[in-house]
Scaffold this motif. Structure first.
Motif, PDB file in Angstrom:
ATOM      1  N   LYS A  88     -16.453   2.646  -5.675  1.00 32.98           N
ATOM      2  CA  LYS A  88     -16.433   1.268  -5.164  1.00 32.98           C
ATOM      3  C   LYS A  88     -15.201   0.665  -4.591  1.00 32.98           C
ATOM      4  O   LYS A  88     -15.146  -0.289  -3.745  1.00 32.98           O
ATOM      5  CB  LYS A  88     -17.295   0.228  -6.113  1.00 32.98           C
ATOM      6  CG  LYS A  88     -16.320   0.039  -7.243  1.00 32.98           C
ATOM      7  CD  LYS A  88     -17.285  -0.991  -8.073  1.00 32.98           C
ATOM      8  CE  LYS A  88     -16.723  -1.376  -9.231  1.00 32.98           C
ATOM      9  NZ  LYS A  88     -15.927  -0.767 -10.300  1.00 32.98           N
ATOM     10  N   ASP A  89     -14.081   1.325  -5.422  1.00 33.75           N
ATOM     11  CA  ASP A  89     -12.842   0.812  -4.789  1.00 33.75           C
ATOM     12  C   ASP A  89     -12.172   1.932  -3.791  1.00 33.75           C
ATOM     13  O   ASP A  89     -11.209   1.690  -3.288  1.00 33.75           O
ATOM     14  CB  ASP A  89     -11.889   0.777  -5.708  1.00 33.75           C
ATOM     15  CG  ASP A  89     -12.218  -0.376  -6.870  1.00 33.75           C
ATOM     16  OD1 ASP A  89     -12.831  -1.249  -6.308  1.00 33.75           O
ATOM     17  OD2 ASP A  89     -12.046  -0.374  -8.157  1.00 33.75           O
ATOM     18  N   THR A 110     -11.136   2.897  -0.389  1.00 31.87           N
ATOM     19  CA  THR A 110     -10.885   2.263   0.851  1.00 31.87           C
ATOM     20  C   THR A 110     -10.628   3.325   2.053  1.00 31.87           C
ATOM     21  O   THR A 110     -10.260   4.211   1.890  1.00 31.87           O
ATOM     22  CB  THR A 110      -9.956   1.174   0.911  1.00 31.87           C
ATOM     23  OG1 THR A 110      -8.652   1.715   0.479  1.00 31.87           O
ATOM     24  CG2 THR A 110     -10.481   0.138  -0.274  1.00 31.87           C
ATOM     25  N   ASN A 122      -7.722   3.359   3.255  1.00 37.73           N
ATOM     26  CA  ASN A 122      -6.231   3.811   2.833  1.00 37.73           C
ATOM     27  C   ASN A 122      -6.512   5.228   1.961  1.00 37.73           C
ATOM     28  O   ASN A 122      -5.292   5.814   2.105  1.00 37.73           O
ATOM     29  CB  ASN A 122      -5.513   2.906   2.145  1.00 37.73           C
ATOM     30  CG  ASN A 122      -5.199   1.484   2.824  1.00 37.73           C
ATOM     31  OD1 ASN A 122      -4.970   1.600   4.084  1.00 37.73           O
ATOM     32  ND2 ASN A 122      -5.366   0.452   2.275  1.00 37.73           N
TER      33      ASN A 122
END
Lengths: 431, 353
Positions: B83-84, B86, B88
């Motif tokens: 969920k985290d 990204t 990046n």
């Protein structure tokens, strides 16, 4: 971006185009009994009593000074109600019903020029003390304490930089009250014995420069200059303003008066004029409501008016479904409040309503933009890392107490890390 | 209406880590395109392999590093690990992957690429905590690992037997060398060498883009170049005083120096965070490259210098004396350091006054 950031989009050009809407006839006005600097206070009027404009209605007590409260309308005292003040705290407020006649109090008699010429330094200090004048730039520091310094003062600086975005109050004060501003500066020079006066404005404020220069021709006897300083942020921080306008470098943490400088906000100078000439306290200020959650509007408002009335006048909030952030003061350093029944005090100049945007913090990539941009040359990213390790010693070594909480480190961070908050936590850690 | 409490400042600059990473990827494009033009399918397959491996390893390790939620079906639990995750977590390993594929020769076996990529991202980056926490440059570390462990596989295309593997490791004298590899060829990449390191022009275009977009710090680049070029002038004075300019330019343009200076040492994660610190970091790397070039024999001199510089980053950032202000002391120290290396180089190569 790996670079020093100083310029922030200030959003003032739109506010400048607006015409000022006078709203000085609120039905009820409110006066907080306490303030952030004065945790205690008492009123000296009772319900049902009739008060006049400029009448003392109570006293706020701070740590080392007392400050009188003044009525800004004439009318009947109605009792007390709880509202929030500039600092976001819930405070007791005295209610006065406005009779809209604005009968002046007996003490408010204009001084003649000869009377003013004969005033001594002590008289000026007494006048500013009785009028309850405070720094209108936001600090609310009592003006009379600044004036009663023992150090020899060479120059009085009028700070009209107003470097925070969306703030416009000083801009209008300089534009429409230029005569009062210059006279106030002259009184401040007389009061402190300074021979020089300087008004610092942003380079890009050409219209203000012209207005002030035109007015200055009427006062050829005084050595007053306009200093055009940089457009960047935080140019309005007094240490940077003094350096840019006067070329005097003052180490952080030292008093300006030691270096022969007195620094006043331009609106404070206008209030000094009113206190000296008309024997009146601060009655009205320019107040703006702005931001993407509301229609931009600029008002001329009587002190004591509720902000929620201004919000209604501006047409209410836009898109009420989107959560909002209410900010008193600028978007870089202002206070976030949870209610809009804010009582206008001396230092209230605006309300910013912004739609809440969720910013997600990402890992720090050590780009050092915060270090490059910091106006006090500390290293926010290192302080954050030391704080996360609860390393008190390192937080202290990194001089977190130098931080002026200007907000630039959070502003520039490409990973959207809230560094300014870590600076505050760091300060609390080593306290 | 819901009112949210926040703390100042309430506005943020229009900038993001994502933009910085994508800027680096764009800046790498000229080099990538040249390597594809020069080495064709060999280059494409190596770039793709290292991209897939690095992004894949990062994603896999990311999932392992995050605890799943306790509720839900198996798939939901699996999803909650990410969920985290990204953009990046894709762009950052992509930058490492392209940089890594650019510093290996086009003939390197695919499995060597895979090993290097796994070591670079898996051990050097994710074991240290992932994005922003690694202390070594993943690409450089991966390159060093395969360079030492699989040394025999480094065979450069277009070898000239008389000239040795690359212009740098040749045993020829300088005047013969410059005759065989003229500066023009070095500049336009018409020489054997690692895929991305040979074309100075493509690298300089990338450097210009990085600096215009401010996605890289010019201080590290200038410091490393200066700390490399100045001692090289002294080396030239000692060895070939009559070909001084050619000698210095030859060394600047050959080997991995330019590529490393533009794309590897500018990686902010493994750089110090103060302005003087970044100058010192660049000077350290430039000096080490000089010493390895002149007195050592590793073709990976640049990568070694970068890792050595990375080791010193905590020292440059040490809170007790690191500051963002320049002082006369720090400037003087840097000048003395460069001069000292120059003197060592001059006398070490047998120069006499």
């Amino acid at each position: 971006m790996i670079t020093k950031t100083r310029n922030i989009p200030d959003g003032k050009s739109e506010l400048k185009k607006l015409s000022v809407i006078p709203y000085v006839d609120a039905n009820y006005v409110y006066y907080p009994v306490t303030s952030a600097r004065c945790p205690e206070g008492e009123t000296c009027v009772v319900s049902g009593q009739f008060v006049k404009v400029g009448e003392v209605i109570g006293t706020r007590k701070g740590a080392f000074f007392e400050q009188p409260m003044h009525a800004t309308v004439s009318g009947e005292v109605k009792g007390y109600e709880k509202h929030i003040d500039q600092s976001g705290k819930i405070v007791d407020c005295l209610i006065v019903e406005n009779d809209k006649k604005y009968t002046l109090h007996e003490s408010a008699v204009e001084r003649t020029e000869t009377e003013i010429d004969s005033l001594t330094r002590e008289d000026f200090i007494e006048i500013t003390k009785e009028a309850g004048l405070v720094g209108l730039g936001g600090s609310a520091f009592p003006t009379y304490i600044k004036l009663s310094t023992k150090d020899p003062i060479k120059v009085v600086l009028g700070n009209g930089v107003e470097c925070e975005p969306f703030l416009i109050s000083d801009h209008y004060a300089m534009l429409f009250k230029s005569e009062e501003l210059i006279k106030g500066l002259i009184y401040a020079m007389k009061a402190s014995g300074a021979e020089k006066g300087v008004i610092a404005i942003k380079k890009k404020y050409k219209e203000i420069y012209e207005a002030l220069m035109l007015k200055l021709q009427e006062f050829p006897d005084y050595d007053i200059k306009i200093a055009k300083v940089g457009n960047h942020y935080p140019q309005g921080w007094e240490i940077e303003t003094v350096e840019s306008a006067l070329g005097i470098k003052i180490p952080q943490g030292e008093l300006l008066s030691k270096y022969g400088v007195l620094n006043f906000n331009v609106s404070t100078l206008v209030s000094i004029y009113n206190a000296v000439k008309k024997r009146l306290p601060v009655l009205k200020r320019y107040v703006s409501v702005s931001g993407n959650g509301i229609q931009n509007t600029v008002f001329r408002v009587r002190i004591g008016t509720l902000m929620s009335e201004l919000v209604q006048l501006a047409g209410g909030y836009r898109d009420e479904k989107i959560p909002k952030v209410l900010i008193l003061g600028g978007p870089m350093m202002g206070t976030s409040v949870l209610r809009d029944d804010i009582v206008m005090t001396h230092t209230t100049t605006n309300l910013i309503v912004m739609n809440d945007e969720v910013t997600k913090e990402e890992p720090c990539i050590h780009c050092a933009s915060c270090v490059y941009s910091c106006p006090v040359s500390i290293q926010p990213v290192q302080i954050m890392n030391a704080y996360k390790n609860k390393d008190k010693e390192t937080v202290g070594i990194l001089e977190v107490n130098k931080c002026i909480e200007c907000g630039l480190c959070s502003y520039v961070c490409p990973s959207k890390i809230h560094l300014t908050e870590y600076m505050r936590l760091g300060k609390r850690l080593i306290k | 209406m819901k009112v949210i409490k926040q703390t100042s400042p309430y506005i943020r600059k229009e900038t993001s880590t994502k933009r910085m990473m994508i800027d680096v990827l764009i800046a790498l494009m000229p080099v990538v395109l040249f390597s594809i033009y020069r080495f064709g399918f060999d280059a494409i397959i190596r770039i793709l392999v290292s991209l897939v491996v690095m992004i894949g390893v990062e994603a896999f390790a990311f999932g392992l590093m995050n605890k799943p939620s306790k509720k839900g079906t198996k798939f939901e639990k699996f999803k909650s690990r990410y969920k985290d995750y990204t953009i990046n977590n894709v762009t950052a390993p992509a930058v490492s992957a392209i940089v890594f594929s650019m510093i290996v020769p086009s003939t390197l076996p695919i499995y060597a690429i895979i090993i290097g990529a796994v070591v670079g991202i898996g051990i050097v980056k994710m074991f240290f905590g992932g994005l922003g926490s690694n202390i070594f440059n993943p690409a450089a570390a991966g390159r060093i690992f395969i360079g030492i462990a699989l040394a025999g596989m480094f065979v450069y295309q277009g070898i000239d037997l008389a000239a040795g593997a690359t212009p740098l490791s040749s045993s020829l004298g300088f005047s013969e060398l410059i005759g065989r590899y003229p500066l023009k060829d070095l500049f336009f990449g018409n020489i054997p060498g690692s895929m991305g390191e040979i074309n100075a022009l493509a690298i300089l275009i990338g450097a210009a883009y990085l600096l215009i977009r401010k996605a890289a710090d010019f201080r590290v680049m200038l410091a490393a170049l200066g700390a490399f070029a100045i001692p090289m002038i002294f080396a030239g004075l000692a060895l070939h005083p009559d070909h001084l300019i050619e000698y210095v330019l030859y060394h600047v343009l050959s080997g991995g120096l330019l590529f490393g200076v533009v794309f590897m040492i500018t990686d902010p994660v493994t750089s110090p965070v103060t302005r003087p610190g970044r100058w010192m970091f660049g000077i350290l790397i430039g000096s080490v490259v000089v010493l390895i070039r002149l007195f050592g024999a590793y073709p990976e001199g640049m990568a070694f210098a970068i890792l050595l510089g990375n080791i010193f980053v905590p020292m440059f950032d040490y809170p007790k004396y690191a500051t963002n202000k320049y002082s006369w002391k720090s400037i003087l120290g840097m000048v003395i350091a460069v001069l000292l290396v120059s003197v060592i180089v001059f006398f070490g190569l047998g120069g006499s006054l």
